[in-house]
Write an enzyme that holds these catalytic residues in place. Structure first.
Site, PDB file in Angstrom:
ATOM      1  N   GLY A  17       0.823  -1.216   0.000  1.00 41.00           N
ATOM      2  CA  GLY A  17       0.000   0.000   0.000  1.00 41.00           C
ATOM      3  C   GLY A  17       0.850   1.256   0.000  1.00 41.00           C
ATOM      4  O   GLY A  17       0.552   2.227  -0.719  1.00 41.00           O
ATOM      5  N   TYR A 138      -5.032 -18.601   4.019  1.00 36.52           N
ATOM      6  CA  TYR A 138      -4.809 -17.376   3.231  1.00 36.52           C
ATOM      7  C   TYR A 138      -5.169 -17.622   1.762  1.00 36.52           C
ATOM      8  O   TYR A 138      -5.833 -16.810   1.122  1.00 36.52           O
ATOM      9  CB  TYR A 138      -3.341 -16.982   3.371  1.00 36.52           C
ATOM     10  CG  TYR A 138      -2.967 -15.666   2.753  1.00 36.52           C
ATOM     11  CD1 TYR A 138      -3.383 -14.465   3.316  1.00 36.52           C
ATOM     12  CD2 TYR A 138      -2.165 -15.616   1.606  1.00 36.52           C
ATOM     13  CE1 TYR A 138      -3.020 -13.253   2.757  1.00 36.52           C
ATOM     14  CE2 TYR A 138      -1.793 -14.403   1.044  1.00 36.52           C
ATOM     15  CZ  TYR A 138      -2.226 -13.226   1.620  1.00 36.52           C
ATOM     16  OH  TYR A 138      -1.868 -12.025   1.071  1.00 36.52           O
ATOM     17  N   ASN A 167       6.091 -13.395  -4.228  1.00 32.43           N
ATOM     18  CA  ASN A 167       6.778 -13.001  -2.976  1.00 32.43           C
ATOM     19  C   ASN A 167       7.404 -11.617  -3.126  1.00 32.43           C
ATOM     20  O   ASN A 167       8.136 -11.361  -4.076  1.00 32.43           O
ATOM     21  CB  ASN A 167       7.874 -14.007  -2.645  1.00 32.43           C
ATOM     22  CG  ASN A 167       7.306 -15.345  -2.219  1.00 32.43           C
ATOM     23  OD1 ASN A 167       6.709 -16.042  -3.040  1.00 32.43           O
ATOM     24  ND2 ASN A 167       7.458 -15.703  -0.971  1.00 32.43           N
ATOM     25  N   HIS A 181       7.660 -12.516   6.373  1.00 31.92           N
ATOM     26  CA  HIS A 181       8.083 -13.171   5.138  1.00 31.92           C
ATOM     27  C   HIS A 181       9.590 -13.423   5.121  1.00 31.92           C
ATOM     28  O   HIS A 181      10.350 -12.829   5.886  1.00 31.92           O
ATOM     29  CB  HIS A 181       7.681 -12.308   3.929  1.00 31.92           C
ATOM     30  CG  HIS A 181       6.210 -12.344   3.658  1.00 31.92           C
ATOM     31  ND1 HIS A 181       5.387 -11.261   3.897  1.00 31.92           N
ATOM     32  CD2 HIS A 181       5.402 -13.328   3.201  1.00 31.92           C
ATOM     33  CE1 HIS A 181       4.151 -11.584   3.585  1.00 31.92           C
ATOM     34  NE2 HIS A 181       4.120 -12.831   3.160  1.00 31.92           N
TER      35      HIS A 181
HETATM   36  O1  GFB Z   1       8.020 -15.786   2.520  1.00 30.76           O
HETATM   37  P1  GFB Z   1       7.845 -17.106   3.155  1.00 30.76           P
HETATM   38  O2  GFB Z   1       7.790 -17.143   4.641  1.00 30.76           O
HETATM   39  O3  GFB Z   1       6.535 -17.825   2.701  1.00 30.76           O
HETATM   40  O4  GFB Z   1       9.075 -18.040   2.639  1.00 30.76           O
HETATM   41  P2  GFB Z   1       6.136 -18.613   1.374  1.00 30.76           P
HETATM   42  C1  GFB Z   1       9.180 -19.330   3.132  1.00 30.76           C
HETATM   43  C2  GFB Z   1      10.353 -20.086   2.520  1.00 30.76           C
HETATM   44  O5  GFB Z   1      11.598 -19.500   2.931  1.00 30.76           O
HETATM   45  C3  GFB Z   1      10.353 -21.511   3.064  1.00 30.76           C
HETATM   46  C4  GFB Z   1      12.306 -20.416   3.784  1.00 30.76           C
HETATM   47  O6  GFB Z   1      10.954 -22.382   2.125  1.00 30.76           O
HETATM   48  C5  GFB Z   1      11.206 -21.359   4.316  1.00 30.76           C
HETATM   49  O7  GFB Z   1      11.742 -22.598   4.749  1.00 30.76           O
HETATM   50  N1  GFB Z   1      13.011 -19.658   4.822  1.00 30.76           N
HETATM   51  C6  GFB Z   1      14.332 -19.760   5.129  1.00 30.76           C
HETATM   52  C7  GFB Z   1      12.475 -18.720   5.642  1.00 30.76           C
HETATM   53  N2  GFB Z   1      14.652 -18.962   6.143  1.00 30.76           N
HETATM   54  C8  GFB Z   1      13.525 -18.279   6.467  1.00 30.76           C
HETATM   55  C9  GFB Z   1      13.238 -17.275   7.445  1.00 30.76           C
HETATM   56  O8  GFB Z   1      14.074 -16.852   8.219  1.00 30.76           O
HETATM   57  N3  GFB Z   1      11.957 -16.794   7.487  1.00 30.76           N
HETATM   58  C10 GFB Z   1      10.970 -17.255   6.644  1.00 30.76           C
HETATM   59  N4  GFB Z   1       9.752 -16.729   6.736  1.00 30.76           N
HETATM   60  N5  GFB Z   1      11.212 -18.222   5.720  1.00 30.76           N
HETATM   61  C11 GFB Z   1       4.158 -16.988   1.274  1.00 30.76           C
HETATM   62  C12 GFB Z   1       2.871 -16.980   2.040  1.00 30.76           C
HETATM   63  O9  GFB Z   1       4.592 -18.294   1.307  1.00 30.76           O
HETATM   64  O10 GFB Z   1       3.990 -16.634  -0.064  1.00 30.76           O
HETATM   65  C13 GFB Z   1       2.224 -15.658   1.901  1.00 30.76           C
HETATM   66  O11 GFB Z   1       3.139 -17.247   3.396  1.00 30.76           O
HETATM   67  C14 GFB Z   1       2.146 -15.219   0.441  1.00 30.76           C
HETATM   68  O12 GFB Z   1       0.974 -15.768   2.456  1.00 30.76           O
HETATM   69  C15 GFB Z   1       3.490 -15.331  -0.267  1.00 30.76           C
HETATM   70  O13 GFB Z   1       1.198 -15.980  -0.244  1.00 30.76           O
HETATM   71  C16 GFB Z   1       3.414 -15.044  -1.743  1.00 30.76           C
HETATM   72  O14 GFB Z   1       6.862 -18.087   0.188  1.00 30.76           O
HETATM   73  O15 GFB Z   1       6.236 -20.074   1.579  1.00 30.76           O
END
Ligand code: GFB
Length: 314
Positions: A17, A138, A167, A181
């Site tokens: 936003g 979601y 992402n 994220h």
């Molecule tokens: O952005 P994220 O949390 O969600 O990324 P998604 C997750 C990926 O990054 C997984 C790895 O493969 C995790 O194992 N990863 C590695 C980590 N280190 C880290 C870390 O320190 N933090 C996090 N968060 N992940 C999102 C959805 O899915 O995709 C949202 O949760 C949205 O709702 C977005 O739809 C487009 O990419 O899996």
């Protein structure tokens, strides 16, 4: 959109936003209204209806929502389902009743697509298979939002369009290590490790693949679509190429200039293995779309003193 069109940005304080407002400002739009959630709680139907009746914005960017990374989504799936579903349904009903001439742009997410797909993922993959468990709530809410926009267009003639960003990261992001994220999480982890001479622990195997879209590039596409697109067909917004999480980590490590050791915590989930977007449709509409590389985007964040201070304070 005319330069003096009344434009509402719902979710204007968030990552996307705030980027939409920045792009609109840069392009000379003069009448941008971005009510805070304390002013209009999209979960309260009467509040959104009162707002629409009073303001009747000509264009509405609906980028508000309950968002989070893989763990936030997996821990509170019912909240993600309920809040994101109700927000778009309340808004559509309000527009139908009080401001039917408003054009609405709704943002979903590439997690609406099935867990497994031929790569890159074409928009026609929507509703073609089982969803990834970690963000099912979601994904179902965003999928419902898309169908709702299409049905309000069909039955009530509303001008609704839907974009599916991949992402994202950028200025004004949320740097919540547990619930946020991956890209902002990694930026924070590497900055902290550099400051404290520590190591970095990342999640999963490092093998899944993700795109990395800078929020302002996404916002440019959204503003372009608002001005130049009207159809029930959803549009992916991505870069069209991806990196493994290990590659993303190396890029961010390189840009932060740290020498830290990286460890992988395999007890944390990997999530979807790959979800590279097919951006053919977007490029057909907006041929000049040219998102910056991850390296460039990370550099912009690190060059912004205030953002870096905020990252290290959070
Ligand atoms: O952005 P994220 O949390 O969600 O990324 P998604 C997750 C990926 O990054 C997984 C790895 O493969 C995790 O194992 N990863 C590695 C980590 N280190 C880290 C870390 O320190 N933090 C996090 N968060 N992940 C999102 C959805 O899915 O995709 C949202 O949760 C949205 O709702 C977005 O739809 C487009 O990419 O899996």
């Amino acid at each position: 959109m005319e330069k003096n069109s009344k434009i509402a940005v719902l979710g204007g304080s968030g990552l996307l936003g705030s980027a939409v407002k920045k792009v609109l400002n840069k392009q000379g739009f003069e009448s941008i209204h971005s009510p805070r959630s304390s002013e209009i709680d999209l979960l309260e139907k009467s509040r959104i209806e009162d707002y629409l009746e009073a303001e009747r914005p000509e264009n509405i960017f609906m980028v508000a929502g309950l968002v989070g990374g893989i763990l936030g989504n997996n821990t509170r799936p019912a909240d993600f389902l309920y809040q994101n579903s109700m927000m778009i349904l309340n808004l559509l009903e309000g527009i139908r009743k009080f401001s039917p001439k408003s054009k609405l742009l709704f943002t979903g997410s590439t997690c609406i697509y099935p867990k497994e797909n031929p790569q890159p993922i074409n928009e026609d993959r929507f509703m073609c298979g089982k969803l990834e468990e970690t963000n099912k709530g979601y994904a179902v809410a965003k999928g419902l939002g898309i169908v709702a926009c299409q049905l309000y267009r069909k039955q009530h003639g509303l001008d609704t369009i839907c974009a599916m960003p991949t992402n994202m990261y950028g200025l004004n992001d949320t740097y919540d290590l547990e619930n946020g994220h991956m890209i902002p999480g990694l930026i924070k982890k590497f900055l902290v490790a550099k400051r404290d001479n520590g190591k970095v622990t990342l999640w999963g195997s490092g093998n899944p693949r993700r795109e990395a879209l800078y929020s302002e590039d996404c916002a440019n596409a959204l503003v372009y679509l608002m001005e130049n697109y009207s159809s029930e067909k959803i549009v992916n917004i991505g870069t069209g190429y991806d990196y493994s999480i290990k590659e993303i980590a190396e890029i961010i490590k390189g840009e932060t200039g740290g020498e830290c050791k990286i460890e992988w915590d395999s007890s944390r989930p990997d999530g979807t293995f790959e979800k590279r977007t097919d951006i053919f449709r977007l490029k057909e509409i907006y041929s000049e779309f040219n998102p910056r590389s991850l390296k460039e985007g990370v550099r912009e964040i690190l060059d912004n003193k205030r953002e870096v201070e905020r990252i290290l304070q959070d």
